[in-house]
Design a protein around this motif. Structure first.
Motif, short mmCIF file in Angstrom:
data_model
loop_
_atom_site.label_atom_id
_atom_site.label_comp_id
_atom_site.label_asym_id
_atom_site.label_seq_id
_atom_site.Cartn_x
_atom_site.Cartn_y
_atom_site.Cartn_z
N GLY A 9 0.81 -1.20 0.00
CA GLY A 9 0.00 0.00 0.00
C GLY A 9 0.85 1.26 0.00
O GLY A 9 2.07 1.22 0.18
N PRO A 10 0.23 2.43 -0.17
CA PRO A 10 0.98 3.69 -0.21
C PRO A 10 1.71 4.00 1.09
O PRO A 10 2.76 4.63 1.07
N ASP A 11 1.16 3.55 2.22
CA ASP A 11 1.84 3.81 3.50
C ASP A 11 3.15 3.04 3.58
O ASP A 11 4.17 3.57 4.06
N VAL A 12 3.14 1.79 3.12
CA VAL A 12 4.37 1.00 3.10
C VAL A 12 5.36 1.62 2.13
O VAL A 12 6.56 1.73 2.41
N ALA A 13 4.86 2.06 0.98
CA ALA A 13 5.73 2.69 -0.02
C ALA A 13 6.36 3.96 0.54
O ALA A 13 7.53 4.24 0.29
N ALA A 14 5.59 4.73 1.31
CA ALA A 14 6.11 5.95 1.90
C ALA A 14 7.29 5.66 2.82
O ALA A 14 8.29 6.38 2.81
N LEU A 15 7.18 4.59 3.60
CA LEU A 15 8.27 4.21 4.50
C LEU A 15 9.51 3.80 3.71
O LEU A 15 10.63 4.18 4.04
N GLU A 16 9.30 3.00 2.66
CA GLU A 16 10.44 2.54 1.87
C GLU A 16 11.13 3.69 1.15
O GLU A 16 12.36 3.70 1.00
N LEU A 17 10.34 4.65 0.69
CA LEU A 17 10.90 5.75 -0.11
C LEU A 17 11.29 6.95 0.76
O LEU A 17 11.81 7.95 0.24
N ASN A 18 11.01 6.83 2.06
CA ASN A 18 11.34 7.91 2.99
C ASN A 18 10.65 9.22 2.60
O ASN A 18 11.26 10.29 2.57
N ILE A 19 9.37 9.10 2.30
CA ILE A 19 8.56 10.28 2.01
C ILE A 19 7.34 10.26 2.93
O ILE A 19 7.06 9.24 3.58
N SER A 20 6.62 11.35 2.98
CA SER A 20 5.44 11.41 3.85
C SER A 20 4.29 10.62 3.24
O SER A 20 4.25 10.40 2.01
N ARG A 21 3.36 10.21 4.08
CA ARG A 21 2.19 9.49 3.57
C ARG A 21 1.38 10.36 2.63
O ARG A 21 0.85 9.89 1.63
N GLU A 22 1.30 11.64 2.95
CA GLU A 22 0.54 12.56 2.09
C GLU A 22 1.17 12.65 0.70
O GLU A 22 0.47 12.64 -0.31
N THR A 23 2.49 12.72 0.66
CA THR A 23 3.18 12.76 -0.63
C THR A 23 2.93 11.49 -1.42
O THR A 23 2.66 11.53 -2.63
N ALA A 24 2.98 10.35 -0.74
CA ALA A 24 2.74 9.07 -1.41
C ALA A 24 1.33 9.01 -1.97
O ALA A 24 1.12 8.55 -3.10
N ARG A 25 0.36 9.48 -1.21
CA ARG A 25 -1.04 9.43 -1.67
C ARG A 25 -1.26 10.39 -2.84
O ARG A 25 -2.02 10.08 -3.76
N ASN A 26 -0.63 11.55 -2.79
CA ASN A 26 -0.75 12.50 -3.91
C ASN A 26 -0.13 11.92 -5.18
O ASN A 26 -0.68 12.07 -6.28
N GLN A 27 1.02 11.27 -5.01
CA GLN A 27 1.65 10.66 -6.17
C GLN A 27 0.80 9.52 -6.72
O GLN A 27 0.72 9.32 -7.94
#
Length: 229
Positions: free
Chosen positions: A188-206
């Motif tokens: 999910g985007p939350d897991v991706a955010a952790l792996e990419l070291n970005i915020s959850r909001e950034t991941a969801r916007n992307q």
């Protein structure tokens, strides 16, 4: 128990044997075409690449005749090929490998201790599973000494499609392509955010931008689309 390939398509297989039968037919095809000088993948590249997973050819003495790039990518201190030998750090896995090789002197399959694949522990990662697929005489290539195709299945999250490829196909930005590659494997985007070291909001916007560029609306649709890449 070692699975044995037979170069024929007229045997009956139940649903539990379909994957084995498909791989058997593929090995037979690769073997016959390789002996004829053709390349099964039509690219002039390594015939073992068309197996679709890390694979090695093992000869009658347990030597490694050939391995593909996918197998080479798995090699580390726990498992690697040196001087045509597969060196396995774990003693139990190494012993089971030896027991399989000892069966190559027999013409007919003989039962081995346990029916499970060989579990190869790795220090910093989940184990890899090694399976033998013995070849009947008409499928042995590139030499008559070859006895088996050994496949490796590393446990753990599967890698998604290459971000550079996703970027090219769907006109994604480099950041979006990296996110899409992680989403493609079911995360999910939350897991991706952790792996990419970005915020959850950034991941969801992307992810919203990825939906727009791929004409998908839900994560399930996106994963199904990316699985075709």
């Amino acid at each position: 128990m070692t699975s044995y390939f037979i170069c024929t398509d007229d045997a009956d297989h139940d649903s539990g044997d379909r994957a084995r039968a498909a791989l058997a037919r593929r090995a037979a095809e690769i073997g016959l075409m390789a002996r004829a000088g053709a390349r099964p993948d039509g690219t002039g590249g390594d015939p073992l690449a068309s197996v679709g997973m890390p694979a090695l050819l093992i000869d009658v003495d347990g030597g490694v005749v050939h391995f593909n790039a996918a197998a080479e990518a798995l090699f580390d201190d726990d498992m690697r090929v040196r001087q045509r030998r597969l060196h396995i750090r774990d003693a139990e896995a190494r012993n089971r490998f030896r027991l399989h090789v000892e069966q190559f002197e027999y013409d007919a399959p003989r039962p081995l201790p346990g029916d499970d694949p060989i579990v190869i522990p790795r220090q910093d990662r989940l184990p890899a599973l090694l399976r033998f697929w013995a070849l009947d005489p008409s499928c042995r290539w590139p030499t008559s000494d070859v006895r088996a195709l050994a496949t490796l299945a590393p446990l753990g999250p599967k890698l998604g499609p290459a971000p550079a490829l996703l970027s090219k196909i769907f006109a994604l930005t480099p950041s979006e392509a990296k996110l899409a590659s992680i989403i493609a494997r079911g995360s999910g985007p939350d897991v991706a955010a952790l792996e990419l070291n970005i915020s959850r909001e950034t991941a969801r916007n992307q992810l919203k931008s990825i939906f727009s560029k791929t004409a998908t609306h839900r994560q399930g649709e996106l994963v199904a689309l990316l699985a075709q890449v």
